[in-house]
Design an enzyme around this catalytic site. Structure first.
Site, PDB file in Angstrom:
ATOM      1  N   SER A  53       0.817  -1.212   0.000  1.00  0.00           N
ATOM      2  CA  SER A  53       0.000   0.000   0.000  1.00  0.00           C
ATOM      3  C   SER A  53       0.852   1.264   0.000  1.00  0.00           C
ATOM      4  CB  SER A  53      -0.945  -0.002   1.209  1.00  0.00           C
ATOM      5  OG  SER A  53      -0.225  -0.145   2.421  1.00  0.00           O
ATOM      6  N   GLY A  54       1.908   1.291   0.825  1.00  0.00           N
ATOM      7  CA  GLY A  54       2.761   2.481   0.880  1.00  0.00           C
ATOM      8  C   GLY A  54       3.525   2.717  -0.408  1.00  0.00           C
ATOM      9  N   GLN A 114      -5.063  -6.466   2.461  1.00  0.00           N
ATOM     10  CA  GLN A 114      -5.001  -7.366   3.609  1.00  0.00           C
ATOM     11  C   GLN A 114      -6.013  -7.080   4.721  1.00  0.00           C
ATOM     12  OE1 GLN A 114      -0.916  -8.028   4.896  1.00  0.00           O
ATOM     13  NE2 GLN A 114      -0.176  -7.796   2.803  1.00  0.00           N
ATOM     14  N   VAL A 132      14.724  -6.628  -3.281  1.00  0.00           N
ATOM     15  CA  VAL A 132      15.872  -5.812  -2.880  1.00  0.00           C
ATOM     16  C   VAL A 132      16.848  -6.722  -2.147  1.00  0.00           C
ATOM     17  CG1 VAL A 132      16.655  -3.856  -1.507  1.00  0.00           C
ATOM     18  CG2 VAL A 132      14.433  -3.763  -2.677  1.00  0.00           C
ATOM     19  N   CYS A 166      -1.666  -4.105  12.214  1.00  0.00           N
ATOM     20  CA  CYS A 166      -3.065  -4.149  12.633  1.00  0.00           C
ATOM     21  C   CYS A 166      -3.216  -4.900  13.952  1.00  0.00           C
ATOM     22  CB  CYS A 166      -3.950  -4.784  11.564  1.00  0.00           C
ATOM     23  SG  CYS A 166      -5.706  -4.472  11.888  1.00  0.00           S
ATOM     24  N   LYS A 205       0.812  -0.030  13.155  1.00  0.00           N
ATOM     25  CA  LYS A 205       1.089  -0.291  11.741  1.00  0.00           C
ATOM     26  C   LYS A 205      -0.202  -0.717  11.038  1.00  0.00           C
ATOM     27  CE  LYS A 205       5.808  -1.781  12.914  1.00  0.00           C
ATOM     28  NZ  LYS A 205       6.534  -0.639  12.318  1.00  0.00           N
ATOM     29  N   THR A 206      -0.832   0.232  10.339  1.00  0.00           N
ATOM     30  CA  THR A 206      -2.096  -0.026   9.651  1.00  0.00           C
ATOM     31  C   THR A 206      -2.115   0.657   8.291  1.00  0.00           C
ATOM     32  OG1 THR A 206      -3.239   1.951  10.490  1.00  0.00           O
ATOM     33  CG2 THR A 206      -3.293  -0.021  11.896  1.00  0.00           C
ATOM     34  N   ALA A 207      -3.074   0.254   7.459  1.00  0.00           N
ATOM     35  CA  ALA A 207      -3.248   0.912   6.157  1.00  0.00           C
ATOM     36  C   ALA A 207      -3.697   2.355   6.347  1.00  0.00           C
ATOM     37  CB  ALA A 207      -4.265   0.146   5.311  1.00  0.00           C
ATOM     38  N   ALA A 208      -4.462   2.602   7.419  1.00  0.00           N
ATOM     39  CA  ALA A 208      -4.897   3.967   7.705  1.00  0.00           C
ATOM     40  C   ALA A 208      -3.698   4.855   8.024  1.00  0.00           C
ATOM     41  CB  ALA A 208      -5.884   3.971   8.871  1.00  0.00           C
ATOM     42  N   CYS A 251      -7.966   1.748  13.627  1.00  0.00           N
ATOM     43  CA  CYS A 251      -8.228   0.312  13.686  1.00  0.00           C
ATOM     44  C   CYS A 251      -9.726   0.088  13.810  1.00  0.00           C
ATOM     45  CB  CYS A 251      -7.502  -0.304  14.892  1.00  0.00           C
ATOM     46  SG  CYS A 251      -7.723  -2.098  15.011  1.00  0.00           S
TER      47      CYS A 251
END
Length: 444
Positions: free
Chosen positions: A47-48, A77, A112, A195, A338-341, A373
């Site tokens: 996502s990032g 996810q 990488v 999450c 640590k979330t998508a938001a 969350c």
């Protein structure tokens, strides 16, 4: 008849498939014809990485942006919580990586292998050396099932699942729907996680499912966590404790999973308050949240902190040592959930930071640690937790979000996936900050 496709609709779907194939071929071919230098190089196609590639494309032009990502499929996810509870399909969570990489941006389909920030270069596992003017690291984190004795091989047995991997999320649903009688175990690891609410979301959903199917009286639901509290923000923790008491859920704090004996349906936990003391639980079902850690390639590089995470300024997301290196998402040492938001909010700040750096100016936008969350508490309710670096609620809506809400559930299950695919990944969604100000009439 229901279920039949009318000719125009069928033709439309066929055209969509053809376009998808063409789009995939465009990205694949561009990936094979990679350059050796990019103005902006993005590492990671989660996502990032995708959202920053989209934003950088608008800043410096698609031809000047490269993205390094080995995976063929990109997954949303957050929906796996609902997949594990049978409310969504795993197929709905994935799209081809080629389809989400911004058009014209070069896809380097590799891993990488090594950083060389002093020379502004990155080495890939295919032996390629790529140089850059600016580097954005968005490598996510790694799951470590192997740090629990008996895993991952234990997933070959029934009655065990994990919503944290596409390989095991459907096993959670199989274990839940085939539950008969006994302990339903849910675990949380003794490491940072992505999450942090997800390990208990599946507990609430399992409770709801067992009630719906008339099996709840035969189930003893247990949540074991090494943490000293149920949730990190008191306002939401208090609300969750009320749900726990009301639904007769058993919470054991300071209990860490160290072994799964899947052939015997046993799980071994250590008591962190009594070193050396372990306890064996029999289970009819177990959901395992694995230990997690920074990407192996980061650990020991000159970009990481003492714990192996990307070492960035928590306000600007700029690396603390290398001014042309930036980070976003789970791979960073930002002291927030640590979330998508969180990625969405970080992307807006990082976009501004990079813009200022490109103009030889000082970064002026500050990330406040915003994260969110959506705590799914049943098949139609959610407690929407939103908070900042200090663990203080930072709520978007002018209502008490610690209350269970049907509207918030539909936002989580139906609206957020659309916002993810069509907003965040397009570099168009930077979190609810501006809307929060409007919702609270400029007072918050």
């Amino acid at each position: 008849m229901a279920g039949q496709l009318h000719p125009p609709l069928l033709l439309s779907r066929q055209c969509c498939r053809v376009f998808s194939v063409i789009n995939s071929q465009i990205h694949t071919s561009s990936g094979l014809a990679t350059k050796d230098h990019y103005k902006v190089l993005v590492l990671g196609g989660g996502s990032g990485g995708i959202t920053m590639a989209a934003r950088m494309k608008r800043k410096v032009g698609a031809q000047n942006v490269g993205i390094v990502e080995p995976s063929e499929v990109h997954y949303y996810q957050p929906i796996w919580t609902l997949v594990g509870a049978g409310a969504k399909s795993v197929a709905s969570s994935g799209r081809s990586t080629a389809s989400v990489i911004p058009s014209g941006v070069t896809w380097v389909k590799s891993k990488v292998a090594e950083f060389d920030p002093k020379n502004n270069t990155v080495h890939t596992d295919s032996g390629k050396k790529i140089s850059y003017d600016y580097l954005i690291v968005a490598l996510g984190l790694e799951l470590h099932y192997e740090k629990i004795k008996g895993l991952p091989e234990g997933f070959e047995h029934p009655k065990i699942g994990s919503n944290y991997s596409v390989k095991t999320v459907e096993k959670t649903w199989n274990a839940l729907k085939n539950f008969k009688e006994g302990n339903a175990l849910f675990t949380f690891p003794n490491t940072p996680v992505k999450c942090g609410g997800a390990p208990q979301k599946i507990m609430y959903l399992s409770d709801a499912f067992l009630r719906k199917t008339g099996k709840r009286s035969k189930a003893n639901i247990i949540y074991n966590t090494p943490l000293p509290k149920l949730f990190g923000v008191k306002k939401y923790a208090d609300a969750l404790w009320e749900i726990v008491k009301k639904r007769d859920l058993n919470i054991n704090l300071r209990h860490n999973l160290i072994e799964v004996r899947a052939d015997k349906q046993e799980a071994v936990f250590e008591n962190l308050d009594k070193p050396g003391e372990t306890e064996v639980y029999k289970y009819e079902m177990i959901h395992v949240t694995p230990p997690m850690g920074p990407p192996a390639v980061l650990k020991g590089s000159s970009l990481d902190d003492a714990a192996g995470w990307l070492d960035v300024n928590k306000n600007t997301l700029q690396h603390k040592t290398y001014a042309n290196v930036f980070g976003i998402g789970d791979c960073t040492n930002l002291p927030t959930a640590k979330t998508a938001a969180a990625v969405a909010a970080q992307s807006a700040v990082l976009d501004r930071t990079v813009s200022r750096i490109l103009k030889k100016q000082t970064p002026d936008k500050i990330y406040d640690g915003y994260t969110s969350c959506p705590l799914v508490t049943s098949y139609n309710t959610v407690i929407l937790a939103e908070f900042d670096y200090d663990g203080q609620p930072l709520e978007t809506f002018p209502v008490d979000q610690s209350k269970e809400s049907r509207i918030m559930y539909h936002m989580k299950a139906d609206f957020m996936p659309l916002l993810y695919w069509h907003g965040l990944l397009k570099g168009l969604w930077g979190g609810p900050g501006p809307y929060r100000t409007i919702m609270h009439l400029g007072m918050k």
